[in-house]
Design a protein around this motif. Structure first.
Motif, PDB file in Angstrom:
ATOM      1  N   LYS A  34      -6.883  -1.038  -2.118  1.00  0.00           N
ATOM      2  CA  LYS A  34      -7.724   0.144  -2.290  1.00  0.00           C
ATOM      3  C   LYS A  34      -8.676   0.328  -1.114  1.00  0.00           C
ATOM      4  O   LYS A  34      -8.935   1.449  -0.675  1.00  0.00           O
ATOM      5  CB  LYS A  34      -8.512   0.043  -3.598  1.00  0.00           C
ATOM      6  N   THR A  35      -9.197  -0.791  -0.592  1.00  0.00           N
ATOM      7  CA  THR A  35     -10.148  -0.704   0.525  1.00  0.00           C
ATOM      8  C   THR A  35      -9.501  -0.998   1.861  1.00  0.00           C
ATOM      9  O   THR A  35     -10.049  -0.657   2.913  1.00  0.00           O
ATOM     10  CB  THR A  35     -11.298  -1.695   0.313  1.00  0.00           C
ATOM     11  N   HIS A  53       1.359   2.799  -7.085  1.00  0.00           N
ATOM     12  CA  HIS A  53      -0.070   2.503  -6.965  1.00  0.00           C
ATOM     13  C   HIS A  53      -0.767   3.412  -5.959  1.00  0.00           C
ATOM     14  O   HIS A  53      -1.726   3.009  -5.314  1.00  0.00           O
ATOM     15  CB  HIS A  53      -0.282   1.038  -6.565  1.00  0.00           C
ATOM     16  N   ASN A  64      -6.902  -6.271  -0.471  1.00  0.00           N
ATOM     17  CA  ASN A  64      -7.357  -5.259  -1.410  1.00  0.00           C
ATOM     18  C   ASN A  64      -6.745  -3.926  -0.980  1.00  0.00           C
ATOM     19  O   ASN A  64      -7.221  -3.315  -0.019  1.00  0.00           O
ATOM     20  CB  ASN A  64      -8.888  -5.166  -1.411  1.00  0.00           C
ATOM     21  N   GLU A  97      -4.025   9.556  -1.229  1.00  0.00           N
ATOM     22  CA  GLU A  97      -5.124  10.503  -1.406  1.00  0.00           C
ATOM     23  C   GLU A  97      -4.760  11.432  -2.557  1.00  0.00           C
ATOM     24  O   GLU A  97      -3.717  12.078  -2.528  1.00  0.00           O
ATOM     25  CB  GLU A  97      -5.350  11.305  -0.120  1.00  0.00           C
ATOM     26  N   ALA A 106       0.812  -1.222   0.000  1.00  0.00           N
ATOM     27  CA  ALA A 106       0.000   0.000   0.000  1.00  0.00           C
ATOM     28  C   ALA A 106       0.841   1.267   0.000  1.00  0.00           C
ATOM     29  O   ALA A 106       0.302   2.364  -0.187  1.00  0.00           O
ATOM     30  CB  ALA A 106      -0.946  -0.003   1.203  1.00  0.00           C
ATOM     31  N   ASN A 140      -2.725   5.845  -6.455  1.00  0.00           N
ATOM     32  CA  ASN A 140      -4.114   6.125  -6.839  1.00  0.00           C
ATOM     33  C   ASN A 140      -5.057   5.002  -6.430  1.00  0.00           C
ATOM     34  O   ASN A 140      -6.274   5.192  -6.421  1.00  0.00           O
ATOM     35  CB  ASN A 140      -4.217   6.358  -8.353  1.00  0.00           C
ATOM     36  N   GLU A 141      -4.502   3.831  -6.104  1.00  0.00           N
ATOM     37  CA  GLU A 141      -5.314   2.671  -5.772  1.00  0.00           C
ATOM     38  C   GLU A 141      -5.089   2.199  -4.341  1.00  0.00           C
ATOM     39  O   GLU A 141      -5.466   1.087  -3.989  1.00  0.00           O
ATOM     40  CB  GLU A 141      -5.002   1.529  -6.745  1.00  0.00           C
ATOM     41  N   SER A 142      -4.463   3.036  -3.529  1.00  0.00           N
ATOM     42  CA  SER A 142      -4.076   2.611  -2.184  1.00  0.00           C
ATOM     43  C   SER A 142      -4.913   3.301  -1.121  1.00  0.00           C
ATOM     44  O   SER A 142      -5.205   4.501  -1.210  1.00  0.00           O
ATOM     45  CB  SER A 142      -2.598   2.919  -1.944  1.00  0.00           C
ATOM     46  N   VAL A 143      -5.252   2.542  -0.086  1.00  0.00           N
ATOM     47  CA  VAL A 143      -5.956   3.107   1.057  1.00  0.00           C
ATOM     48  C   VAL A 143      -5.090   4.133   1.780  1.00  0.00           C
ATOM     49  O   VAL A 143      -5.592   4.981   2.524  1.00  0.00           O
ATOM     50  CB  VAL A 143      -6.386   1.970   2.024  1.00  0.00           C
TER      51      VAL A 143
END
Length: 497
Positions: free
Chosen positions: A412-413, A265, A410, A273, A260, A267-270
């Motif tokens: 992103k979440t 990545h 995941n 921002e 993460a 743009n796709e990481s929890v």
């Protein structure tokens, strides 16, 4: 090809780039591997392999890139790759591909890191290695005949040299070896398996195992535990105080957190921002730190990135606060983080991606714990230490999770799902054992639940990490155990498949 030969070849290929408009990164690699696998007293497979080649990545003045590679380590081949790579870069510029000029900005580096192995790759002949591994396998099978055993040994040597147009030239050797025992036991009409390993840099680890039997004793302990797990009840689903071992902690740090903070990545990481790392975000309690960086002799050691930059040790989380990410030269600036030399490539034929090396999760305060030779003796020591220091949470189960069987995340979440080998309730003086359950939840909730460490650091939980179609060695760990409070976003429940 040896280190000095590869270095000379890369220098000669870089000479071919002079007078050509553009910037070039030349990567050459030579890799040797021996591997063997035994089952039930017989060799299933003995394999030897060699692979070598060269890759050239070219950049136009505007930052468009092209890449070409070949498995032929020769100057003439390198010259052709230079021409092909810059042609592709110019073509990509012409079609408006995304440009990146960051490689033009990095400082030059010149360094040579010698092989740290105690014994050369072929110093012990393959036939002698086979004899040693067969002896270890047979000894284990005789010591614990209730299990069906498979043993494997793998020894690898990678020689790398990376050169750049700015005069950079770095070369290094990565030696690694691992001995594994996998056992399957049956009890109560159920089967359970266990997999344990011992890693090092070379065949010295076989010599040491023949002398001290550390892995054999661990294998027998885990096989006895697996027998008990076969007959154990299923744990009711719920939220519990947890104690996780360092293998599971490495999985949590690597899969649920390390990926993460990789710069490509965001743009796709929890933990991102608007495409930027959320630096300053409190992600854990004070005292919790997550660190990634190379360790000499480690399974995943790599002193330089595949772009020729020094691999830095990065404190990702310091005292509970997100501080930094793992940035490679091409995506770090866009992700709002410094370049840390995090670019790794599976081989000369791959373009580097930001990746972890050895990631470890550390906590203050740390309770002392003297490792015991046998598993259940150590579990008793864990219970006694928690009671002594008032860390046993009263009125409920305190569950010790042993082993890491992989899982999914995941990024992103922030949702994760991991698997373990088995569970022990250390709050009960009888130390009842339960079948494996799914360990799942939210990344940030799991980190926030960590309240302490138990025992000194153990960083040899090894594996293979896949990303972007590439596989590289990974490793890491934590204290011997981590203590986690009950959290409604972190649960145990569900039978493993």
């Amino acid at each position: 090809m040896e280190q000095l030969e590869i270095k000379a070849l890369v220098q000669s290929v870089l000479e071919e780039t002079k007078g050509i408009e553009g910037y070039f990164v030349v990567r050459a690699q030579s890799r040797r591997e021996w591997s063997m696998r035994l089952s039930n007293g017989r060799f299933e497979r003995v394999a030897t392999g060699e692979d070598s080649g060269i890759g050239v990545q070219a950049f136009t003045e505007k930052g468009a890139s092209g890449f070409a590679n070949s498995d032929v380590l020769e100057k003439e081949t390198g010259r052709k790759l230079v021409e092909k790579a810059i042609q592709l870069a110019r073509r990509n510029e012409g079609i408006g591909s995304k440009a990146n000029r960051q490689i033009w900005m990095v400082p030059p580096v010149q360094e040579e890191v010698a092989n740290t192995a105690q014994k050369g790759f072929a110093e012990i002949p393959l036939v002698e290695l086979e004899k040693m591994v067969m002896t270890l396998h047979s000894r284990l099978s005789s010591s614990f005949p209730k299990g069906v055993w498979q043993s494997s040994y793998r020894q690898v040597e990678e020689v790398w040299c990376i050169g750049r147009s700015d005069g950079t030239l770095v070369s290094f050797v990565i030696p690694r070896a691992v001995l594994m025992h996998q056992g399957t036991v049956r009890n109560n009409d159920k089967a359970q398996s266990t997999l344990i390993h011992r890693s090092g840099m070379d065949a010295t680890l076989l010599i040491e195992e023949l002398a001290d039997s550390i892995l054999e004793k661990k294998a027998i302990d885990r096989a006895e535990f697996a027998l008990a797990v076969c007959a154990a009840p299923q744990l009711p689903s719920g939220h519990y105080p947890l104690i996780i071992d360092y293998g599971l902690a490495k999985g949590l740090a690597h899969e649920a957190f390390g990926h993460a903070v990789e710069s490509d990545h965001m743009n796709e990481s929890v933990l991102g921002e608007n495409g930027k790392l959320r630096k300053g975000l409190r992600v854990a309690r004070p005292g919790v730190s997550i660190i990634d960086g190379p360790l000499i002799g480690d399974w995943a050691n790599q002193p330089f990135s595949a772009n020729g930059l020094p691999r830095q040790t990065v404190t990702i989380v310091r005292d509970g606060v997100l501080e930094a990410g793992l940035g490679d030269v091409f995506s770090a600036e866009e992700a709002g983080m410094p370049v840390t030399g995090a670019g790794r490539a599976e081989s000369y034929a791959h373009v580097p991606l930001p990746r972890m090396s050895n990631i470890r999760l550390l906590v203050e305060p740390m309770l002392p714990l003297i490792p015991e030779e046998h598993l259940m003796d150590e579990v008793k020591a864990v219970r006694e230490t928690l009671l002594k220091h008032g860390e046993m949470l009263a009125g409920e189960k305190n569950l010790l999770l042993l082993g890491y069987r992989g899982g999914q995340v995941n990024p992103k979440t922030g949702d994760f799902v991991f698997q373990c080998d088995g569970i022990i309730d250390v709050a009960d003086p009888d130390l009842p054992i339960y079948q494996p359950s799914i360990f799942s939840g939210k990344i940030l909730s799991a980190l926030e639940a960590i309240r302490g460490g138990l025992g000194e650091g153990c960083y040899d939980a090894i594996g293979t990490c896949g990303k972007g179609g590439q596989s590289v060695a990974s490793s890491g760990g934590s204290h011997r155990y981590l203590l986690m409070d009950v959290d409604q976003q972190v649960s145990l429940g569900g039978e493993q498949a």
